[in-house]
Design an enzyme around this catalytic site. Structure first.
Site, PDB file in Angstrom:
ATOM      1  CE1 TYR A   1       2.852  -2.826   5.534  1.00 21.84           C
ATOM      2  CE2 TYR A   1       1.215  -1.079   5.719  1.00 21.84           C
ATOM      3  CZ  TYR A   1       1.870  -2.174   6.249  1.00 21.84           C
ATOM      4  OH  TYR A   1       1.519  -2.631   7.499  1.00 21.84           O
TER       5      TYR A   1
ATOM      6  CD  GLU B   1       2.343  -6.108   6.923  1.00 23.39           C
ATOM      7  OE1 GLU B   1       2.569  -5.278   7.807  1.00 23.39           O
ATOM      8  OE2 GLU B   1       3.076  -7.097   6.706  1.00 23.39           O
TER       9      GLU B   1
END
Ligand code: GDP
Ligand code: MN
Length: 383
Positions: free
Chosen positions: A107, A195
């Site tokens: 991530y 993101e």
């Protein structure tokens, strides 16, 4: 403004971020052509602005172009529903991309940290799942790095962050490069969020953005005209998309009491009073200053598009806005829409007397104060 995955990937690849080859379409025949061009081993991904598309059935891997095309055909026009978005969204476009072989998922994100007035880079080896879940169950797995926008990224700090995140060695320098590219993209495109989840590490040790979400600061959109025509595509709720087209400030809030007021402050007070009276607002809607009957009518129509609305609260303080214009617009809308729900209005200010007179004998129940109006509409809507 949230960008779709395909737009986000296009933007990031301009900054050198590795993204899978692919193309977007809303035509099933073209979907097949794209899948064939990519060799058949592809992932088909619904381009809807909601989280958890994977779990909602909007992301699927295929071995052949024919299977991918069949799935794309089913997906286009379908409503996808997820935990985060129970109302769901209709799939208009699908992204067809080469399948990435994933050995590990990470991530990585760049956000705005209001508390420190800096950017915040977040990095975790726990990719692929929702970061909120990681933050709750395993907060130590998230490494955070503040970046002063005036100084930019500091090389040794970035290297330390990547090392602290416990990424496999072979990914270190690639991740350092990627974060530099993300921060540059973030600043230059006036993003307020980027993101990458998952950021994939392939079995060959190559880092690649398998998913991407970028949001551009709405206040900077005048500098990014390339997105001007797509703002209504990126509304998260179908009525919000319609509101963008009509130029009306509307936010869907999911409750049952529809609200129409003039001035953001007055509308926010209306939300508070509805909550205080035990109801749940269906929406925020500001008709704006000096609204004519036509605009008021368009606003009432917008509120009434929401099937959850069980009562309408009209809260007007006429300054530049004339209450008689508001009253006319409300009645015009009611004429066309055949409104059956209860309606309570608190109307004060410029031409209030005339406005009230116009509404006399209609289904609009007058109220003397905001509090009295809120109590009344909640009582009637939930009766
Ligand atoms: P999201 O659910 O909306 O965040 O959509 P994602 O694009 O993140 O896809 C959901 C999941 O599908 C990812 O976490 C991956 O596990 C998987 N996935 C997506 N694209 C690929 C791919 O190219 N290859 C493989 N192996 N898995 C993928
Ligand atoms: Mn994802």
């Amino acid at each position: 403004m949230k960008l779709h995955e395909y737009q986000s990937k296009e933007l990031l690849s301009k900054y050198g971020v590795p993204v899978p080859q692919g193309d977007v379409t809303s035509d099933p025949a073209e979907a097949r052509a794209i899948a064939e061009k990519l060799g058949g081993k592809v992932v088909v991904k619904a381009q809807v602005l909601m989280g958890g598309r994977g779990k909602a059935g909007g992301v699927k891997l295929f071995e052949t172009a024919a299977d991918a095309a069949n799935f794309a055909k089913d997906l286009i026009g379908k409503r996808l529903v997820s935990n985060q978005n129970p109302q769901g969204m209709i799939v208009d476009k699908v992204l067809i991309a080469e399948t990435v072989d994933i050995a590990k998922e990470f991530y990585v994100a760049v956000l705005l940290d209001r508390a420190t007035q800096k950017l915040l880079v977040m990095l975790s080896v726990e990719g692929g799942m929702e970061i909120e879940e990681v933050a709750e169950k395993n907060p130590d797995a998230i490494v955070k790095l503040n970046v002063d926008p005036a100084w930019g990224l500091c090389d040794f700090e970035l290297r330390k962050a990547v090392k602290d995140a416990n990424l496999p060695k072979e990914a270190h320098s690639q991740m350092v490069s990627m974060i530099k590219q993300l921060v540059k993209a973030y600043i230059e495109s006036d993003a307020d969020m980027i993101e990458i989840n998952p950021c994939a590490l392939t079995p060959e040790g190559r880092l690649i953005a398998a998913d991407a979400k970028v949001s551009i600061d709405d206040n900077a959109l005048f500098r990014h005209k390339e997105y001007a025509g797509t703002t209504s595509d990126s509304a998260e709720h179908p009525i919000e998309a319609e509101a963008v087209k009509r130029g009306i400030a509307y936010v869907n809030l999911g409750g049952e009491v529809g609200i129409m007021g003039n001035g953001a402050g007055l509308v926010m007070q209306s939300l508070d009073e509805i909550n205080a009276a035990g109801g749940k607002p269906a929406n925020f809607l500001d008709v704006g200053g000096g609204a004519q009957a036509e605009r008021v009518k368009a606003c009432v129509e917008l509120v009434m598009m929401d099937q959850n609305v069980k009562g309408l609260f009209i809260n007007i303080f006429g300054g530049i806005t004339r209450c008689d214009e508001v009253a006319k617009g409300v009645l015009q809308a009611f004429d066309e829409l055949d409104v059956k729900i209860p309606v309570v209005a608190r109307i004060e200010g410029t031409a209030a007397e005339e406005g009230r007179k116009i509404l006399e004998g209609s289904r609009v129940i007058p109220a003397a104060t905001v509090q009295a109006a809120a109590a009344k509409i909640v009582e009637l809507a939930y009766a």
